[in-house]
Design a protein around this motif. Structure first.
Motif, mmCIF file in Angstrom:
data_model
loop_
_atom_site.group_PDB
_atom_site.id
_atom_site.type_symbol
_atom_site.label_atom_id
_atom_site.label_comp_id
_atom_site.label_asym_id
_atom_site.label_seq_id
_atom_site.Cartn_x
_atom_site.Cartn_y
_atom_site.Cartn_z
ATOM 1 N N ALA A 12 42.390 53.549 27.267
ATOM 2 C CA ALA A 12 42.674 53.566 28.821
ATOM 3 C C ALA A 12 41.556 53.748 29.717
ATOM 4 O O ALA A 12 41.536 52.990 30.851
ATOM 5 C CB ALA A 12 43.312 54.926 29.212
ATOM 6 N N TYR A 43 48.977 53.693 33.094
ATOM 7 C CA TYR A 43 48.107 53.099 31.711
ATOM 8 C C TYR A 43 46.604 53.746 31.804
ATOM 9 O O TYR A 43 45.998 53.855 30.956
ATOM 10 C CB TYR A 43 47.863 51.483 32.278
ATOM 11 N N GLU A 44 46.003 53.984 32.993
ATOM 12 C CA GLU A 44 44.465 54.379 33.128
ATOM 13 C C GLU A 44 44.526 56.205 32.830
ATOM 14 O O GLU A 44 43.530 56.397 32.530
ATOM 15 C CB GLU A 44 44.233 54.258 34.549
ATOM 16 N N ASN A 45 45.616 56.629 32.853
ATOM 17 C CA ASN A 45 45.517 58.060 32.665
ATOM 18 C C ASN A 45 46.237 58.617 31.212
ATOM 19 O O ASN A 45 46.678 59.532 31.087
ATOM 20 C CB ASN A 45 46.525 59.061 33.895
ATOM 21 N N GLU A 46 46.654 57.390 30.576
ATOM 22 C CA GLU A 46 47.112 57.664 29.179
ATOM 23 C C GLU A 46 48.621 58.011 29.049
ATOM 24 O O GLU A 46 48.965 58.501 28.331
ATOM 25 C CB GLU A 46 46.147 58.368 28.259
ATOM 26 N N VAL A 49 51.418 52.908 27.698
ATOM 27 C CA VAL A 49 50.658 52.024 27.342
ATOM 28 C C VAL A 49 51.164 50.531 27.714
ATOM 29 O O VAL A 49 52.569 50.205 27.725
ATOM 30 C CB VAL A 49 50.527 51.803 25.810
#
Length: 381
Positions: A12, A43-46, A49
């Motif tokens: 991420a 997506y960036e903070n997990e 996906v």
């Protein structure tokens, strides 16, 4: 369908890095790839996906191969990056170059799997995490000590970039024209110092940028992020680096004896010898009390009248100092067939054009050799 099982290593933080290096917000990226801003944030903070198709869209939008988003993150990602920047430099522009300079580290780390690069020989004179101002007289002495350590004497340095590369610094160049930044550097403990320079500067001004970044490595590389983020500290840190750069490039025992006049013609001759801008030399003359404040202001006025504050004599004549260490290392790996050009680009995980620009390789160097596709065919006797 979400990526799963064998594709569970989506990193991420690589998406954040890629987006920031392209100067995009999550909203801008979401619009380009056809998803919601909330999806990009997930997506960036997990929290999610991206699908295969979405990842392809991300790859296209951010101009990076899909494999980039599966690369483990570089160690030391939170290390302080020092910037030589104008007041107009934005947080966004600093993020762009904070990531870009760490790409240089990744390329160097990859090369060190196969090659022994020059040993690091940069002294750290100040090793505390807390910032405490250093007296300018002491800074001048440190600059002379570095010259002594490197056996430079007190004369002009022929090539500052090459000198630092020989001392183990990894140097790359990039266009900074749209970002109000001149250079940046960082140094993770027990690893190599990394420096990223603008290729939009004159030769003389670029040499000063290199010396300025060297000052950060010598004086400030242990300072904590919190101390560096303090606005008052930042201004003082920049002033110290400016002082060190002047003392390193223009040492008082020699340069101080050569300033014999305030005439512009005299300073043109000094610039030819020392390869430092007239503006920086006049400021150094004031630092050394060779010029009074009035003489310095008068010098600046004469320069302004001649329109020299942005472009000086000899700017188009002094040779630009290009880094060669990364270039030679990559060529060694390719020429000795340790890696093919295609495999090198794939392993590094950054687009070919960006590797070539950072490493000062000619455009197209990392393209697969077309001759390899030629099948030898002979006429029958």
């Amino acid at each position: 369908m979400e990526v799963s099982n064998r594709f569970t290593k989506f990193v991420a933080s690589r998406l954040i890095e890629a987006r920031e290096i392209r100067g995009m917000t999550t909203t801008e990226l979401a619009k380009l790839i056809g998803v919601s801003q909330q999806s990009v944030s997930k997506y960036e903070n997990e929290g999610a996906v991206p699908t295969f198709d979405t990842l392809e869209s991300i790859s296209t939008a951010l101009e990076l191969p899909a494999t980039f988003f599966y690369k483990p993150q570089v160690e030391g990602n939170d290390s302080v990056v020092f910037f030589r920047s104008k007041s107009a430099a934005t947080v966004k522009s600093k993020k762009v170059h904070s990531h870009k300079i760490k790409w240089i580290k990744e390329i160097a780390d990859y090369l060190e799997q196969f090659l022994e690069l020059p040993q690091v020989n940069i002294p750290r004179f100040i090793t505390r995490e807390r910032y405490i101002p250093t007296d300018y007289t002491e800074i001048d002495e440190m600059a002379l000590k570095v010259r002594e350590l490197w056996g430079l004497g007190n004369g002009p340095i022929s090539n500052v970039v090459l000198l630092l590369e020989k001392m183990g610094v990894i140097v790359g160049r990039s266009s900074f024209s749209d970002y109000s930044i001149d250079a940046c550097s960082f140094w993770i403990d027990d690893e190599r110092p990394i420096m990223l320079l603008s290729n939009d500067k004159t030769a003389a001004r670029s040499r000063f940028d290199v010396a300025h970044e060297l000052a950060h490595l010598v004086l400030h590389s242990k300072i904590s992020q919190t101390e560096f983020n303090n606005k008052e500290n930042y201004k003082a840190i920049e002033n110290e680096a400016h002082r060190f750069a002047g003392a390193f490039l223009l040492p008082s025992p020699s340069f101080g004896t050569e300033v014999l006049s305030t005439s512009l013609e005299h300073f043109i001759s000094l610039k030819k010898r020392w390869k430092v801008s007239i503006g920086a030399m006049s400021y150094r003359s004031k630092d050394l009390d060779i010029f009074s404040d009035y003489q310095y202001i008068n010098m600046r006025s004469k320069m302004a009248k001649n329109k020299w504050l942005t472009k000086e004599p000899l700017d188009d004549e002094l040779p630009f100092e290009e880094p060669v260490l990364l270039k030679q290392a990559i060529e060694a790996v390719i020429d000795n067939r340790i890696k093919t050009k295609q495999d090198f680009v794939s392993d590094v995980g950054i687009h070919r054009e960006e590797i070539e620009a950072i490493a000062n390789l000619y455009s197209g160097y990392l393209l697969q050799n077309e001759s390899a596709k030629v099948i030898p065919i002979r006429f029958k006797q």
